[in-house]
Design a protein around this motif. Structure first.
Motif, PDB file in Angstrom:
ATOM      1  N   GLU A  64       0.825  -1.203   0.000  1.00  0.00           N
ATOM      2  CA  GLU A  64       0.000   0.000   0.000  1.00  0.00           C
ATOM      3  C   GLU A  64       0.861   1.256   0.000  1.00  0.00           C
ATOM      4  O   GLU A  64       0.597   2.203  -0.758  1.00  0.00           O
ATOM      5  CB  GLU A  64      -0.946   0.024   1.200  1.00  0.00           C
ATOM      6  CG  GLU A  64      -1.854   1.235   1.184  1.00  0.00           C
ATOM      7  CD  GLU A  64      -2.800   1.308   2.370  1.00  0.00           C
ATOM      8  OE1 GLU A  64      -3.333   2.400   2.594  1.00  0.00           O
ATOM      9  OE2 GLU A  64      -3.001   0.299   3.068  1.00  0.00           O
ATOM     10  N   ALA A  65       1.900   1.280   0.827  1.00  0.00           N
ATOM     11  CA  ALA A  65       2.782   2.458   0.879  1.00  0.00           C
ATOM     12  C   ALA A  65       3.452   2.683  -0.466  1.00  0.00           C
ATOM     13  O   ALA A  65       3.493   3.814  -0.979  1.00  0.00           O
ATOM     14  CB  ALA A  65       3.824   2.284   1.979  1.00  0.00           C
ATOM     15  N   VAL A  66       3.975   1.630  -1.072  1.00  0.00           N
ATOM     16  CA  VAL A  66       4.642   1.760  -2.367  1.00  0.00           C
ATOM     17  C   VAL A  66       3.650   2.214  -3.432  1.00  0.00           C
ATOM     18  O   VAL A  66       3.945   3.105  -4.233  1.00  0.00           O
ATOM     19  CB  VAL A  66       5.326   0.434  -2.765  1.00  0.00           C
ATOM     20  CG1 VAL A  66       5.825   0.479  -4.204  1.00  0.00           C
ATOM     21  CG2 VAL A  66       6.475   0.132  -1.807  1.00  0.00           C
ATOM     22  N   SER A  67       2.463   1.648  -3.448  1.00  0.00           N
ATOM     23  CA  SER A  67       1.440   2.041  -4.428  1.00  0.00           C
ATOM     24  C   SER A  67       1.057   3.508  -4.284  1.00  0.00           C
ATOM     25  O   SER A  67       0.872   4.213  -5.281  1.00  0.00           O
ATOM     26  CB  SER A  67       0.193   1.167  -4.284  1.00  0.00           C
ATOM     27  OG  SER A  67       0.486  -0.153  -4.638  1.00  0.00           O
ATOM     28  N   ASP A  95      13.984   1.902  -1.107  1.00  0.00           N
ATOM     29  CA  ASP A  95      14.467   0.634  -1.661  1.00  0.00           C
ATOM     30  C   ASP A  95      13.347  -0.167  -2.317  1.00  0.00           C
ATOM     31  O   ASP A  95      13.584  -0.890  -3.281  1.00  0.00           O
ATOM     32  CB  ASP A  95      15.111  -0.213  -0.560  1.00  0.00           C
ATOM     33  CG  ASP A  95      16.463   0.308  -0.127  1.00  0.00           C
ATOM     34  OD1 ASP A  95      17.051   1.143  -0.854  1.00  0.00           O
ATOM     35  OD2 ASP A  95      16.942  -0.111   0.947  1.00  0.00           O
ATOM     36  N   HIS A  96      12.126  -0.039  -1.804  1.00  0.00           N
ATOM     37  CA  HIS A  96      10.991  -0.773  -2.361  1.00  0.00           C
ATOM     38  C   HIS A  96      10.508  -0.207  -3.699  1.00  0.00           C
ATOM     39  O   HIS A  96       9.802  -0.902  -4.430  1.00  0.00           O
ATOM     40  CB  HIS A  96       9.811  -0.749  -1.369  1.00  0.00           C
ATOM     41  CG  HIS A  96       9.881  -1.792  -0.320  1.00  0.00           C
ATOM     42  ND1 HIS A  96       9.566  -3.106  -0.552  1.00  0.00           N
ATOM     43  CD2 HIS A  96      10.241  -1.722   0.987  1.00  0.00           C
ATOM     44  CE1 HIS A  96       9.716  -3.803   0.564  1.00  0.00           C
ATOM     45  NE2 HIS A  96      10.130  -2.988   1.508  1.00  0.00           N
ATOM     46  N   LEU A  97      10.857   1.020  -4.023  1.00  0.00           N
ATOM     47  CA  LEU A  97      10.361   1.633  -5.259  1.00  0.00           C
ATOM     48  C   LEU A  97      11.060   1.029  -6.465  1.00  0.00           C
ATOM     49  O   LEU A  97      12.280   0.889  -6.461  1.00  0.00           O
ATOM     50  CB  LEU A  97      10.562   3.153  -5.231  1.00  0.00           C
ATOM     51  CG  LEU A  97       9.857   3.878  -4.099  1.00  0.00           C
ATOM     52  CD1 LEU A  97      10.220   5.367  -4.122  1.00  0.00           C
ATOM     53  CD2 LEU A  97       8.354   3.685  -4.168  1.00  0.00           C
ATOM     54  N   PRO A  98      10.293   0.702  -7.517  1.00  0.00           N
ATOM     55  CA  PRO A  98      10.916   0.137  -8.721  1.00  0.00           C
ATOM     56  C   PRO A  98      11.744   1.183  -9.457  1.00  0.00           C
ATOM     57  O   PRO A  98      11.477   2.391  -9.359  1.00  0.00           O
ATOM     58  CB  PRO A  98       9.716  -0.313  -9.562  1.00  0.00           C
ATOM     59  CG  PRO A  98       8.571   0.486  -9.073  1.00  0.00           C
ATOM     60  CD  PRO A  98       8.847   0.814  -7.638  1.00  0.00           C
ATOM     61  N   TYR A  99      12.749   0.718 -10.170  1.00  0.00           N
ATOM     62  CA  TYR A  99      13.624   1.645 -10.895  1.00  0.00           C
ATOM     63  C   TYR A  99      12.930   2.319 -12.069  1.00  0.00           C
ATOM     64  O   TYR A  99      13.285   3.416 -12.432  1.00  0.00           O
ATOM     65  CB  TYR A  99      14.861   0.904 -11.415  1.00  0.00           C
ATOM     66  CG  TYR A  99      15.841   0.576 -10.326  1.00  0.00           C
ATOM     67  CD1 TYR A  99      16.660   1.555  -9.798  1.00  0.00           C
ATOM     68  CD2 TYR A  99      15.922  -0.713  -9.808  1.00  0.00           C
ATOM     69  CE1 TYR A  99      17.557   1.268  -8.797  1.00  0.00           C
ATOM     70  CE2 TYR A  99      16.812  -1.011  -8.801  1.00  0.00           C
ATOM     71  CZ  TYR A  99      17.641  -0.028  -8.297  1.00  0.00           C
ATOM     72  OH  TYR A  99      18.507  -0.312  -7.298  1.00  0.00           O
ATOM     73  N   ASP A 100      11.968   1.645 -12.660  1.00  0.00           N
ATOM     74  CA  ASP A 100      11.313   2.238 -13.838  1.00  0.00           C
ATOM     75  C   ASP A 100      10.318   3.279 -13.441  1.00  0.00           C
ATOM     76  O   ASP A 100       9.887   4.074 -14.167  1.00  0.00           O
ATOM     77  CB  ASP A 100      10.636   1.151 -14.683  1.00  0.00           C
ATOM     78  CG  ASP A 100       9.602   0.356 -13.899  1.00  0.00           C
ATOM     79  OD1 ASP A 100       9.588   0.445 -12.665  1.00  0.00           O
ATOM     80  OD2 ASP A 100       8.827  -0.365 -14.545  1.00  0.00           O
TER      81      ASP A 100
END
Length: 100
Positions: A64-67, A95-100
């Motif tokens: 949820e946080a990442v979204s 760190d959880h965030l995707p690179y794209d």
């Protein structure tokens, strides 16, 4: 009238009381007229530690946080500085965030 952009105010402090949280709350209040403001207080999101799994493999608070970060149009990150660096909870979110 066009929809307002979404501003996500992220509070990186897990301490209570927290000056950082007070400043983040104030910034969210000031921005409310120019954006749809939401807050993400990392004290309220007990995220799992990042270990390289796919985003969907983590628990509810983590995904949820990442979204919420990925869905925002803009971010305002409020962070204390501990020994010259950011808190572990904020680094873990990044760190959880995707690179794209």
């Amino acid at each position: 009238m066009a929809d307002l952009p979404t501003l996500l105010v992220v509070c990186g402090s897990r301490r209570e009381p927290s000056r950082t949280r007070t400043l983040a709350t104030r910034a969210a209040t000031l921005a409310a007229g120019d954006a749809d403001v939401e807050t993400l207080d990392l004290r309220e999101y007990p995220m799992e530690l990042f270990d390289g799994r796919d985003h969907g493999a983590y628990d509810g608070p983590t995904t949820e946080a990442v979204s919420r970060v990925l869905d925002a149009d803009a971010l305002l990150v409020a962070s204390p500085v501990y020994f010259g660096g950011m808190p572990g909870a904020l680094k873990n979110l990044i760190d959880h965030l995707p690179y794209d």
